[in-house]
Design a protein around this motif. Structure first.
Motif, mmCIF file in Angstrom:
data_model
loop_
_atom_site.group_PDB
_atom_site.id
_atom_site.type_symbol
_atom_site.label_atom_id
_atom_site.label_comp_id
_atom_site.label_asym_id
_atom_site.label_seq_id
_atom_site.Cartn_x
_atom_site.Cartn_y
_atom_site.Cartn_z
ATOM 1 N N LEU A 262 26.110 -17.603 -14.657
ATOM 2 C CA LEU A 262 25.241 -17.569 -15.836
ATOM 3 C C LEU A 262 24.137 -18.592 -15.622
ATOM 4 C CD1 LEU A 262 24.655 -16.688 -18.817
ATOM 5 C CD2 LEU A 262 26.096 -18.626 -19.519
ATOM 6 N N VAL A 263 22.874 -18.138 -15.599
ATOM 7 C CA VAL A 263 21.764 -19.059 -15.348
ATOM 8 C C VAL A 263 20.862 -19.118 -16.575
ATOM 9 C CG1 VAL A 263 21.837 -18.649 -12.867
ATOM 10 C CG2 VAL A 263 20.258 -17.326 -14.270
ATOM 11 N N GLY A 264 20.393 -20.324 -16.878
ATOM 12 C CA GLY A 264 19.577 -20.528 -18.070
ATOM 13 C C GLY A 264 18.097 -20.613 -17.818
ATOM 14 N N GLY A 265 17.674 -20.660 -16.538
ATOM 15 C CA GLY A 265 16.261 -20.837 -16.257
ATOM 16 C C GLY A 265 15.833 -20.148 -14.979
ATOM 17 N N TYR A 266 14.529 -20.230 -14.714
ATOM 18 C CA TYR A 266 13.953 -19.513 -13.577
ATOM 19 C C TYR A 266 14.421 -20.080 -12.242
ATOM 20 C CZ TYR A 266 10.966 -17.235 -16.982
ATOM 21 O OH TYR A 266 10.517 -16.490 -18.041
ATOM 22 N N GLY A 267 14.668 -21.380 -12.184
ATOM 23 C CA GLY A 267 15.154 -21.966 -10.943
ATOM 24 C C GLY A 267 16.499 -21.405 -10.533
ATOM 25 N N GLY A 268 17.367 -21.166 -11.521
ATOM 26 C CA GLY A 268 18.674 -20.592 -11.231
ATOM 27 C C GLY A 268 18.568 -19.190 -10.666
ATOM 28 N N ILE A 269 17.625 -18.413 -11.190
ATOM 29 C CA ILE A 269 17.414 -17.064 -10.650
ATOM 30 C C ILE A 269 17.006 -17.151 -9.188
ATOM 31 C CG2 ILE A 269 15.973 -14.998 -10.795
ATOM 32 C CD1 ILE A 269 15.781 -15.489 -13.815
ATOM 33 N N TYR A 270 16.068 -18.037 -8.886
ATOM 34 C CA TYR A 270 15.569 -18.170 -7.515
ATOM 35 C C TYR A 270 16.692 -18.573 -6.563
ATOM 36 C CZ TYR A 270 12.566 -19.608 -3.632
ATOM 37 O OH TYR A 270 11.969 -19.731 -2.404
ATOM 38 N N HIS A 271 17.540 -19.502 -7.012
ATOM 39 C CA HIS A 271 18.566 -20.039 -6.115
ATOM 40 C C HIS A 271 19.712 -19.054 -5.873
ATOM 41 C CE1 HIS A 271 20.818 -23.300 -4.151
ATOM 42 N NE2 HIS A 271 21.889 -22.745 -4.699
ATOM 43 N N TYR A 272 20.127 -18.323 -6.912
ATOM 44 C CA TYR A 272 21.354 -17.530 -6.797
ATOM 45 C C TYR A 272 21.127 -16.045 -6.534
ATOM 46 C CZ TYR A 272 23.823 -21.668 -8.350
ATOM 47 O OH TYR A 272 24.336 -22.941 -8.427
ATOM 48 N N ARG A 273 19.892 -15.564 -6.665
ATOM 49 C CA ARG A 273 19.688 -14.133 -6.430
ATOM 50 C C ARG A 273 20.009 -13.806 -4.969
ATOM 51 N NH1 ARG A 273 13.113 -13.325 -6.098
ATOM 52 N NH2 ARG A 273 12.752 -14.989 -4.589
ATOM 53 N N GLY A 274 20.600 -12.664 -4.779
ATOM 54 C CA GLY A 274 20.993 -12.264 -3.432
ATOM 55 C C GLY A 274 22.292 -12.879 -2.974
ATOM 56 N N LYS A 275 22.794 -13.857 -3.739
ATOM 57 C CA LYS A 275 24.055 -14.509 -3.373
ATOM 58 C C LYS A 275 25.158 -14.190 -4.373
ATOM 59 C CE LYS A 275 21.442 -18.570 -1.762
ATOM 60 N NZ LYS A 275 21.232 -20.029 -1.998
ATOM 61 N N ASN A 276 24.780 -14.156 -5.649
ATOM 62 C CA ASN A 276 25.766 -13.996 -6.713
ATOM 63 C C ASN A 276 25.318 -12.929 -7.700
ATOM 64 O OD1 ASN A 276 25.741 -17.053 -5.886
ATOM 65 N ND2 ASN A 276 27.778 -16.709 -6.740
ATOM 66 N N LYS A 277 26.268 -12.398 -8.429
ATOM 67 C CA LYS A 277 25.964 -11.561 -9.583
ATOM 68 C C LYS A 277 25.498 -12.493 -10.702
ATOM 69 C CE LYS A 277 28.188 -7.793 -12.156
ATOM 70 N NZ LYS A 277 29.491 -7.097 -12.356
ATOM 71 N N ILE A 278 24.331 -12.198 -11.295
ATOM 72 C CA ILE A 278 23.702 -13.143 -12.217
ATOM 73 C C ILE A 278 23.580 -12.549 -13.610
ATOM 74 C CG2 ILE A 278 21.627 -14.492 -12.729
ATOM 75 C CD1 ILE A 278 20.999 -14.528 -9.766
#
Length: 745
Positions: free
Chosen positions: A556-572
């Motif tokens: 569960l990501v709360g901001g744009y940085g989390g999307i950038y870091h976890y996309r392609g690695k985890n289900k978000i």
């Protein structure tokens, strides 16, 4: 050289800023800007402002930094079309739908990310750069070292706040005004709930720690560190709600500092217009106990003396700084302000005087004590000096003029300025001089009269001989050539054929799930014991102040940085702090790889229907939506700690605290990294409303301060609801439906 970016709530403030050295102006329109209570600009006023600024090489950025609902998107798009055609240089944006529309259609119109987007790290910066941002406005909480790191690694222009009011919450992450008064900061209508008094209570010890303006931040002032700030591309002054003399003062002071022209002692001028006292801010590591002014939330002024006695019905004021008739002062009497305009001041002999250096006397009905402190909140002489600083030309542009002419031929005048060239040939022929010819000096004298323009005559080449031309016609030529040059400098935008970019079909199966957000270990245990599959606990990456770590499974990501870091690695799953309220934003997040989108706390039932219908109509399927249906709603997440300012640092390990006002109680959660979450005391409960939101796939419970037994009861209640239980659960005394049935302003 860093851009000095000034606020303008109206045309007078804009002129004050430009006259005192601003390189760029940011302003808002009557809709879609985060300062709805400023005067703001109509399209006609904006066109005038653009002409005024662009002639002087000053850029204009328009704020469209609110969240935008589906039924507003077309109006927002039309506004952007008009802004582009008028020649606006850039837009400051919060909502992804608005952002994508600008990037897709108007490459010459810069898309700047608003601080409302909450960008505070390189990951978020890189994502918005990838999406098309031309500038990123960083959160006010980002320290200078991190700003330098982001600048170095991301290679995109950065904008930072350097002076003015501070929000206690991360911008875009405060829901306090909306939850208390249905006026949202994310809609530009913040009522300043943080500027109200609150009582801090230790509920563990049942102890009141007093009532104060505990959430009211001091004003940011970074002037002392101006050279270090030059790492940023744009230095932004807050203040679209401030009066023009304030803008003039702050811009002049920072302009002089940037140019190395600030004289010793002139820094004090910043206190002579509105201030809440000053802090160097988190950007320069201000101690959290010093960043708030808990005594006073509005104009503090500056200390000029004290009440030193009383004689014959007159109070004696002893001064450390002079006063002038017309000044405004405030006298601090036992923490209560006595505000007074000095229309009449007296000397020791009870004679009226116009100014005083050491002592003066006043007659007022209020009772004062000896030693009450006296502050000046308006310096009339300084205000008059500021008012004289505009309108004027901060700089004039060099005009190089060449004149060609011979008797019995037309005259041609050519002007060049900063690479722009214009010319004019008369429709009449010149007369031959019969006695005294019109020579170089005659033209020089008249063409130099440029005070009513933005130009100064830099050179005159005169190639005309034995001619006669009346002075009036030379003046006409000057006016004509100036108008031609103005028009040349105000070149019109080339119309753009907007692109019809087809949507990719992204469709999700409609199903019903329960998710639970956990704050404590016992809440997590309750979820596991009850077989909850979707649990957000150690896999939660909040919106701001994040340390990214590798994780397995869903995040569960709360901001744009989390999307950038976890996309392609985890289900978000994207959290509600992304402030998603329209179908286009949902679509963009799905395209970025977000599996499930949690909707904003500030969306209502009808707006959810609009979102789903528009998604289906445009995308050809259904989104995968999550919504919080139970829990204490977030009021704000803040870098600040209200306990530290009250001498309670570290005591959160053994005690629990709340804030209290006339509306209710607001629980405080203190985090291990000394950040703070403040919650709504009333619990959001939409469990009785599930049938009216059928296209929500996942209903979330937000557990924060509940114990194990309470957590079990809440989870089982939602399970029963999904299994057909029609028992009403809403308690109007203790619970709220939030914005579900009422449109937020």
């Amino acid at each position: 050289m860093s851009e000095l970016l000034a606020p303008a709530g109206n045309m007078e403030a804009l002129i004050a800023a430009v006259s005192n050295g601003a390189n760029a102006i940011y302003l808002g329109m009557n809709r879609f800007g985060a300062r709805a209570y400023a005067n703001n600009f109509s399209f006609e006023e904006l066109e005038e402002a653009i002409h005024y600024c662009h002639l002087r090489n000053v850029k204009i950025y328009v704020t469209m930094n609110t969240i935008v609902f589906d039924n507003e998107l077309e109006d927002a798009y039309k506004q952007i079309d008009i802004l582009y055609n008028l020649g606006v240089d850039g837009l400051i944006i919060q909502d992804l739908a608005i952002f994508s529309y600008v990037v897709e259609n108007y490459p010459l119109l810069e898309a700047h990310t608003s601080t409302q987007m909450g960008i505070d790290d390189k990951e978020g910066t890189l994502l918005l750069k990838e999406l098309g941002a031309k500038r990123v406005v960083l959160s006010r909480e980002v320290p200078i070292e991190k700003i330098k790191e982001i600048k170095k690694e991301c290679k995109i222009p950065l904008e930072i706040f350097v002076h003015g009011a501070l929000c206690v919450s991360y911008s875009g992450g405060c829901y306090m005004s909306g939850l208390i008064g249905y006026r949202s900061g994310n809609r530009g209508r913040c009522v300043g709930s943080c500027r109200k008094p609150y009582e801090l209570i230790n509920t563990t010890q049942n102890e009141s720690l007093g009532t104060s303006y505990i959430l009211s931040m001091k004003d940011l002032k970074t002037l002392e560190n101006i050279n270090e700030l030059k790492v940023a591309d744009s230095l932004k002054v807050e203040g679209r709600m401030k009066e023009p003399v304030y803008v003039a003062n702050i811009i002049k002071t920072y302009r002089d500092a940037l140019d190395g022209k600030l004289l010793k002692g002139e820094e004090f001028n910043l206190t002579k217009t509105f201030n809440r006292t000053f802090t160097k801010g988190y950007i320069f590591h201000e101690d959290k106990k010093n960043i708030a002014n808990i005594d006073k939330p509005n104009n503090y002024g500056y200390l000029i003396g004290y009440v030193s006695g009383k004689k014959n019905g007159y109070y004696e004021i002893t001064l450390s700084m002079p006063v002038t008739q017309g000044d405004i002062i405030r006298i601090d009497h036992l923490g209560i302000d006595v505000n007074l305009s000095l229309t009449k001041i007296f000397d020791a002999n009870e004679n009226l005087i116009s100014k005083a250096d050491k002592k003066f006397y006043i007659q007022i009905k209020e009772k004062l004590f000896t030693s009450d402190k006296v502050y000046k909140t308006k310096d009339i002489l300084f205000t008059e000096e500021l008012e004289k600083s505009y309108p004027k030309e901060y700089k004039r542009f060099p005009l190089h003029i060449t004149v060609y002419g011979n008797p019995n031929e037309p005259l041609t005048i050519i002007a060049e300025c900063e690479g722009k060239t214009v010319s004019y040939t008369t429709d009449y022929k010149l007369d031959k001089a019969l006695s005294r010819p019109t020579d170089y000096n005659s033209f020089l004298k008249q063409l130099s009269k440029l005070n009513d323009s933005i130009y100064s005559l830099a050179s005159l080449e005169f190639n005309a001989y034995d001619i006669f031309l009346p002075v009036g016609k030379i003046n006409d030529l000057r006016r004509i050539i100036v108008n031609l040059m103005d028009n040349e400098r105000l070149s019109k935008r080339t119309p753009v054929l907007k692109k019809e970019i087809p949507f990719e079909k992204i469709d999700f199966k409609q199903e019903k799930n329960i998710s639970v957000f956990c704050t404590t270990e016992e809440q997590y245990k309750a979820c596991k014991d009850l077989g909850i599959d979707i649990i957000y606990y150690n896999n939660y990456i909040r919106r701001n102040e994040v340390t990214y770590k590798d994780m397995d499974g869903e995040v569960l990501v709360g901001g744009y940085g989390g999307i950038y870091h976890y996309r392609g690695k985890n289900k978000i799953t994207s959290d509600f702090t992304m402030n998603v309220v329209n179908y286009k934003s949902v679509y963009i997040l799905h395209k970025l790889g977000i599996n499930r989108v949690c909707l904003s706390l500030e969306i209502n039932k009808n707006q959810i229907d609009d979102l789903v219908n528009d998604y289906y109509k445009n995308i050809g399927g259904y989104p995968n939506l999550e919504m919080i249906v139970y829990g204490h709603s977030l009021m704000m997440f803040t870098h600040y700690c209200p306990l530290k300012v009250k001498g309670q640092c570290g005591k959160c390990r053994e005690n629990k605290y709340i804030l209290k006002d006339e509306f209710g109680e607001f629980p405080i959660i203190n985090h291990k990294d000394c950040t703070t979450t403040i919650l709504n005391g009333k619990t959001l409960n939409l469990m009785d409303e599930l049938d009216s939101i059928p296209y929500i796939n996942t209903y979330r419970i937000q557990l924060t301060i509940e114990d194990y037994d309470e957590s079990v009861k809440i989870i089982n209640t939602l399970k029963n609801k999904l299994n057909g239980d029609t028992t009403k659960t809403f308690n109007k005394e203790l619970e709220t439906r939030g914005h579900f049935n009422k449109e937020i302003l």
